[in-house]
Scaffold this active site. Structure first.
Site, PDB file in Angstrom:
ATOM      1  CE  LYS A 276     -15.243 -32.746 -61.899  1.00 50.26           C
ATOM      2  NZ  LYS A 276     -14.724 -32.961 -63.264  1.00 50.26           N
ATOM      3  NE  ARG A 350     -19.021 -28.515 -72.139  1.00 55.34           N
ATOM      4  CZ  ARG A 350     -18.383 -29.530 -72.724  1.00 55.34           C
ATOM      5  NH1 ARG A 350     -18.886 -30.095 -73.805  1.00 55.34           N
ATOM      6  NH2 ARG A 350     -17.255 -29.980 -72.221  1.00 55.34           N
TER       7      ARG A 350
END
Length: 499
Positions: A276, A350
């Site tokens: 990130k 996920r």
């Protein structure tokens, strides 16, 4: 959990000293007991209201020092707005407004729980008390020095005057346990990541055993035996080993099918190799907000002895970029046997949920599953910080979640799903990719998760905009909100719990 304010109930006729709180409507009218308690001080209220243009709007306040005719050293009038429009969760907000006006003094606090139409019901008075506790919560344990003007901790005793003390106490008892669950979730989200790593998170969840919750902690060897390759792939880049925690509350009939709640618990998310940007990366300590909610919910349900069987499951990992970290291009095999090509290591939540959802669906066979996850930035683009995104394969479950959200103020908004989105996750090399194209990111994430629930009725709540860093409200001044605990407790209580 910190307990910085004591809230109790007293008879309506109790004499008020210290700070007195009363409620009015948007016509500046008071209830009969309030009028009696104010006496000649009502004139001071009228003058102060005219001077300050106080109209009794919901959540507005009028503060009067040393009002003539009262033994109280301070009088605070809280506007309840139009009474015809007031909803159940508005009383929670009124309690929050009240707590925000107590200040740092040590005077006793008395609250007359009455509207112009008469005394508040026991449930309404209990909601005011719950709102006081929720607003009073503050996370500052790591501050050794306070800056000038910084808020001092609220340390007060609040006596709420009601018509029926016993009924108010009875109504407050379960709400108080739910507030404890909310505060527990906030505590977990607020903790720094060097303190709350996966093993420590699992240890704290294990403390629910004191309430009668069965807790099983799966370590790395256990998860390997279960072939949880999707979760373990995320965890392999960190020196902190991952954990899966399974919590079980058996408050319903023996052998009755449970309901299940699953939480994403990425204790810190750098993004992994797909790292990130550095700006605001510190906020990724909150990427375990879903797991925090599930632990807080299990606390609430067990503490209030909910008459239902519940499974709570959380997958706990760190997503870090060391030499052993998962790479874009890797292919992992999930517990379900489905293979996943890793396109973006920052689409890790996920993967964690995939294995935990499959585990719960196959081992516990619940009536339904609800998962919560700070899953996508795309949900903030779609809904901002006021609603959580709702995705589901079951209309009834979606409708009930929506209704519970309206009742509690923890609102959800259903977004579409459909096979048209599946093609966005097609992989040349595996059964699927872990990330779709740029558009519809929250939807494709939900489509991915749906592949791991089989035929179980299921809902996914994307709480990236509501669990952390959301704007401060009347009932929350904390960075971590505890979102979802009240929503799901209400879902259970209204629709699934034995009466």
């Amino acid at each position: 959990m910190p307990d910085v304010v004591n809230v109790g109930f007293v008879p309506m006729a109790t004499s008020a000293r210290g700070v007195l709180f009363v409620f009015c409507d948007d016509a500046l009218k008071f209830g009969p007991d309030t009028v009696k308690a104010l006496g000649t001080a009502a004139n001071a209220v009228k003058r102060a209201a005219a001077t300050s243009q106080f109209k009794g709007k919901s959540g507005s306040t009028l503060d009067i020092l040393a009002p003539e005719g009262l033994k109280a050293v301070r009088l605070v009038v809280i506007g309840a707005g139009k009474l015809a429009a007031i909803k159940d969760h508005d009383f929670l907000k009124l309690g929050g407004v009240l707590a925000g006006k107590i200040g740092g003094g040590k005077e006793a606090v008395t609250v007359i729980a009455e509207l112009p139409t008469g005394a508040m019901t026991p449930a309404q008075g209990a909601a005011v008390a719950a709102g006081v506790r929720m607003r009073a919560y503050k996370f500052d344990r790591y501050k050794t020095k306070k800056k000038d003007g910084e808020d001092t901790p609220l340390n007060a005793s609040v006596a709420i005057a009601v018509r029926d003390v016993a009924a108010a106490k009875k109504a407050f008892a379960p709400q108080n346990h739910v507030v404890d669950g909310v505060i527990m979730a906030r505590e977990l989200v607020n903790e720094p990541p060097n303190v709350l790593f996966p093993v420590e998170f699992a240890r704290r969840a294990s403390q629910l055993r004191k309430l009668g919750v069965g807790v099983e902690v799966l370590d790395v060897p256990a998860m390997k035996r279960l072939k949880m390759g999707a979760l373990l792939g995320v965890s392999q880049g960190s020196t902190q080993p991952g954990r899966t925690v399974i919590m079980r509350w058996n408050g319903g009939k023996k052998g009755e099918q449970p309901v299940a709640f699953v939480g994403k618990g990425v204790c810190f998310d750098t993004g992994g190799i797909s790292i990130k940007p550095s700006g605001s990366m510190e906020d990724m300590k909150g990427d375990m907000g879903g797991a925090a909610c599930v632990v807080g919910l299990m606390h609430a349900l067990a503490a209030r002895k909910a008459k239902i069987n519940v499974v709570g499951a959380i997958g706990l990992v760190e997503n870090m970029p060391d030499g052993n970290a998962q790479r874009p291009g890797d292919i992992v095999t999930s517990m379900s046997g489905q293979t996943i090509e890793i396109i973006n290591t920052d689409a890790e939540g996920r993967l964690v949920l995939a294995d935990v959802l499959w585990y719960v669906a196959k081992k516990h066979k619940p009536k339904f599953m609800v998962d919560l996850a700070t899953l996508t930035g795309a949900i903030l683009v779609a809904l901002g910080t006021e609603y959580a995104g709702l995705f589901s394969n079951n209309d009834q479950l979606s409708e009930r979640l929506t209704e519970a959200g309206q009742a509690t103020g923890e609102r959800v908004w259903r977004l579409p799903m459909g096979p048209e989105y599946d093609k966005m996750m097609d992989s040349q090399f595996a059964d699927m990719k872990n990330a779709g194209a740029r558009h519809g990111g929250s939807i494709t994430a939900a489509q991915f998760l749906q592949r791991f629930v089989d035929d179980t009725p299921w809902a996914h709540l994307d709480i990236a905009g509501t669990a952390m860093g959301a704007p401060k409200t009347d009932i929350n001044q904390s960075w971590g909100s505890g979102y979802g605990v009240r929503l799901l407790d209400r879902l259970v209580a209204d629709y699934y719990e034995s009466k």
